[in-house]
Design a protein around this motif. Structure first.
Motif, PDB file in Angstrom:
ATOM      1  N   LEU A 131       0.826  -1.210   0.000  1.00 17.46           N
ATOM      2  CA  LEU A 131       0.000   0.000   0.000  1.00 17.46           C
ATOM      3  C   LEU A 131       0.862   1.263   0.000  1.00 17.46           C
ATOM      4  O   LEU A 131       1.909   1.297   0.662  1.00 17.46           O
ATOM      5  CB  LEU A 131      -0.912   0.012   1.230  1.00 17.46           C
ATOM      6  N   VAL A 132       0.408   2.267  -0.734  1.00 14.60           N
ATOM      7  CA  VAL A 132       1.108   3.553  -0.785  1.00 14.60           C
ATOM      8  C   VAL A 132       0.145   4.649  -0.360  1.00 14.60           C
ATOM      9  O   VAL A 132      -0.912   4.836  -0.969  1.00 14.60           O
ATOM     10  CB  VAL A 132       1.658   3.843  -2.198  1.00 14.60           C
ATOM     11  N   ALA A 133       0.517   5.375   0.714  1.00 13.60           N
ATOM     12  CA  ALA A 133      -0.330   6.448   1.244  1.00 13.60           C
ATOM     13  C   ALA A 133       0.055   7.771   0.592  1.00 13.60           C
ATOM     14  O   ALA A 133       0.978   8.452   1.026  1.00 13.60           O
ATOM     15  CB  ALA A 133      -0.166   6.537   2.755  1.00 13.60           C
ATOM     16  N   ALA A 134      -0.667   8.138  -0.478  1.00 15.23           N
ATOM     17  CA  ALA A 134      -0.348   9.371  -1.212  1.00 15.23           C
ATOM     18  C   ALA A 134      -1.447  10.418  -1.103  1.00 15.23           C
ATOM     19  O   ALA A 134      -1.513  11.345  -1.895  1.00 15.23           O
ATOM     20  CB  ALA A 134      -0.084   9.041  -2.686  1.00 15.23           C
ATOM     21  N   ASP A 153      -1.586  -6.902   8.017  1.00 12.43           N
ATOM     22  CA  ASP A 153      -0.184  -7.287   7.816  1.00 12.43           C
ATOM     23  C   ASP A 153       0.274  -7.025   6.374  1.00 12.43           C
ATOM     24  O   ASP A 153       0.868  -7.879   5.715  1.00 12.43           O
ATOM     25  CB  ASP A 153       0.022  -8.772   8.178  1.00 12.43           C
ATOM     26  N   VAL A 154      -0.020  -5.810   5.894  1.00 10.12           N
ATOM     27  CA  VAL A 154       0.418  -5.358   4.577  1.00 10.12           C
ATOM     28  C   VAL A 154       1.219  -4.071   4.769  1.00 10.12           C
ATOM     29  O   VAL A 154       0.744  -3.146   5.429  1.00 10.12           O
ATOM     30  CB  VAL A 154      -0.784  -5.101   3.633  1.00 10.12           C
ATOM     31  N   PRO A 155       2.441  -3.993   4.229  1.00 13.47           N
ATOM     32  CA  PRO A 155       3.262  -2.784   4.429  1.00 13.47           C
ATOM     33  C   PRO A 155       2.659  -1.554   3.759  1.00 13.47           C
ATOM     34  O   PRO A 155       2.011  -1.654   2.718  1.00 13.47           O
ATOM     35  CB  PRO A 155       4.608  -3.156   3.790  1.00 13.47           C
ATOM     36  N   VAL A 168       4.778   8.949  -4.700  1.00 24.16           N
ATOM     37  CA  VAL A 168       4.537   7.948  -5.746  1.00 24.16           C
ATOM     38  C   VAL A 168       5.848   7.534  -6.406  1.00 24.16           C
ATOM     39  O   VAL A 168       6.120   6.335  -6.609  1.00 24.16           O
ATOM     40  CB  VAL A 168       3.531   8.489  -6.795  1.00 24.16           C
ATOM     41  N   ARG A 169       6.681   8.500  -6.750  1.00 18.58           N
ATOM     42  CA  ARG A 169       7.964   8.188  -7.403  1.00 18.58           C
ATOM     43  C   ARG A 169       8.854   7.336  -6.487  1.00 18.58           C
ATOM     44  O   ARG A 169       9.476   6.373  -6.935  1.00 18.58           O
ATOM     45  CB  ARG A 169       8.689   9.486  -7.776  1.00 18.58           C
ATOM     46  N   GLU A 170       8.916   7.711  -5.209  1.00 18.63           N
ATOM     47  CA  GLU A 170       9.748   6.966  -4.261  1.00 18.63           C
ATOM     48  C   GLU A 170       9.195   5.562  -4.007  1.00 18.63           C
ATOM     49  O   GLU A 170       9.960   4.613  -3.808  1.00 18.63           O
ATOM     50  CB  GLU A 170       9.854   7.738  -2.944  1.00 18.63           C
ATOM     51  N   ALA A 171       7.874   5.439  -4.030  1.00 22.65           N
ATOM     52  CA  ALA A 171       7.243   4.133  -3.818  1.00 22.65           C
ATOM     53  C   ALA A 171       7.600   3.162  -4.942  1.00 22.65           C
ATOM     54  O   ALA A 171       7.819   1.968  -4.703  1.00 22.65           O
ATOM     55  CB  ALA A 171       5.725   4.291  -3.722  1.00 22.65           C
ATOM     56  N   ASP A 186      -3.221   4.973  -2.712  1.00 22.99           N
ATOM     57  CA  ASP A 186      -4.343   5.765  -2.196  1.00 22.99           C
ATOM     58  C   ASP A 186      -4.051   7.229  -2.500  1.00 22.99           C
ATOM     59  O   ASP A 186      -3.254   7.869  -1.821  1.00 22.99           O
ATOM     60  CB  ASP A 186      -4.492   5.551  -0.689  1.00 22.99           C
ATOM     61  N   THR A 187      -4.670   7.756  -3.530  1.00 17.46           N
ATOM     62  CA  THR A 187      -4.364   9.122  -3.984  1.00 17.46           C
ATOM     63  C   THR A 187      -5.233  10.153  -3.278  1.00 17.46           C
ATOM     64  O   THR A 187      -6.182   9.810  -2.569  1.00 17.46           O
ATOM     65  CB  THR A 187      -4.551   9.254  -5.503  1.00 17.46           C
TER      66      THR A 187
END
Length: 435
Positions: A131-134, A153-155, A168-171, A186-187
């Motif tokens: 998951l990416v918190a954006a 239990d998902v990073p 986003v780029r770093e993810a 998650d935008t």
């Protein structure tokens, strides 16, 4: 969600049922009721107009008018048209490795929660989600996703928590060669659509070239949700929709309008607040529920996913042998609760009677509270329950001694019943039996 629509449509079916002969006038009266039902359910007018035109053409044909069961033929036509309007089932298209899924939508639609729910669903199917918190605009959105990520239990990657594009780029660099095969972004959302948000989302889309762009829409928002879906689709070319709050009292208009207006499919529906409460969208099952025909397939799938099969088999064997204890009954209640609320279960059963589900829920909670207030020994052997023990249990569960006695009486009655069933006999007097 579809209760009001079901009740109104059932009146249309009754207008045709039980008649020896059906005329075109009868059919037109029923169709008029259907039209009013759909408009009152907040279905887009254009959708209703085309839907009614198709139903009228098919329902006034010779096949229906001369049918021995015109009401059933009419229901079949309605079901087929509902499925056509909602479109075919559409699965996620995860081509790349890792696959990128971009979640978009307005604030308050349930976007962040849906991202975590989707990650949990994919994990259960053998995927390795990330998951990416954006969403840096809504207060606590990032912390909310981190909390949900820990729960399943998902990073969760959140970068500097300030710049969505930079996050986003770093993810992308973070997940490269990491083994995670589905990355869910998650935008940012807003309370209303504006150019700043859309420009940012378009930039993120260009960076990601995502496999899926899923817009999360709130079923409670009605036609506003459909209008927002149209604008998002025009700007981002979304691949599908996640409709949330399907467990609420929305009238169903979003579900029946969004595919027609945007020509993009609904892929998932949110059916509750728990992390497990997300389902793949099956138009034929939703059509059956709208028409009051139930949704047994979804209930079976839910049972297969959530229930402990070995435990249920053991409990079933104990019940048939009349060997089950209140401890076993407690375990059975825990398993059943995994399927969701009683109202959810009832609405999936075809032809389910109109029962006071709220009252039944209260009774189950009373039973659970009483059993929880017993000691393990008392649950295994209720015969040791004397007056003082019952008084203690009633006090501990916030109930009365009478309610404790009622539970024990029903428990003993059930054991007697099971012994009779095992002998292959059915008692003549079942009046008043209840547990």
């Amino acid at each position: 969600m579809f209760e009001g629509l079901q009740e109104k449509l059932s009146k249309a079916f009754k207008a045709l049922s039980g008649k020896g002969k059906i005329t075109e006038k009868n059919i037109k009266e029923a169709i008029k009721m259907v039209k009013l039902s759909l408009l009152e359910a907040d279905v887009n007018y254009k959708v209703v107009k085309e839907f009614i035109a198709e139903v009228t053409e098919k329902a006034t044909g010779e096949e229906v008018l001369k049918s021995l069961t015109p009401d059933q033929m009419f229901i079949k036509i309605l079901r087929d048209e509902l499925i056509r309007v909602m479109g075919e089932k559409s699965q996620l298209s995860l081509v790349h490795s890792p696959s990128y899924v971009m979640m978009v939508g307005l604030q308050g639609s349930g976007k962040t929660t849906s991202a975590a729910k989707l990650a949990n669903l994919l994990k259960k199917k053998g995927k390795k989600p990330f998951l990416v918190a954006a969403d840096t605009y809504r207060p606590a959105a990032i912390d909310q996703l981190i909390t949900l990520g820990k729960k399943i239990d998902v990073p969760v990657f959140c970068g500097d928590r300030k710049n969505p594009v930079k996050i986003v780029r770093e993810a992308i660099k973070e997940v490269k060669d990491s083994g995670y095969n589905v990355v869910i972004f998650d935008t940012a959302g807003r309370l209303h659509i504006d150019d700043e948000m859309m420009n940012e989302l378009e930039e993120i889309k260009d960076i990601l070239n995502p496999d899926e762009i899923l817009m999360v829409v709130d079923a409670m928002a009605g036609q506003d949700a459909v209008n927002s879906a149209k604008i998002f689709n025009e700007r981002l070319d979304v691949t599908g929709y996640v409709v949330t709050k399907m467990d609420g009292d929305a009238r169903g208009g979003v579900i029946l309008s969004i595919r027609y207006i945007t020509n993009k499919p609904i892929k998932f529906i949110g059916v509750g607040e728990k992390i497990e409460d997300i389902e793949e969208f099956h138009p034929e099952r939703i059509a059956s529920r709208i028409l009051g025909l139930g949704d047994v397939l979804s209930l079976i799938e839910k049972a297969e996913q959530e229930l402990d099969k070995d435990k249920m088999q053991k409990l079933g064997k104990k019940m048939l042998n009349a060997e089950f204890t209140l401890e076993d009954f407690q375990e059975q209640l825990k398993e059943i609760k995994k399927l969701g609320s009683l109202s959810k279960i009832v609405e999936m059963l075809p032809g389910s009677p109109k029962v006071d589900v709220n009252q039944s829920e209260k009774e189950l909670k009373v039973i659970e509270a009483i059993i929880n207030s017993m000691t393990p020994e008392e649950r295994r052997n209720p015969k040791i329950l004397n007056a003082s023990r019952k008084k203690r249990i009633a006090k501990g569960s916030g109930t009365s001694v009478q309610e404790v006695n009622k539970l024990l009486k029903n428990y003993e009655e059930m054991k007697k019943m099971m012994k009779i069933f095992k002998k292959g006999k059915l008692p003549f007097n079942l009046k008043g039996f209840k547990i």
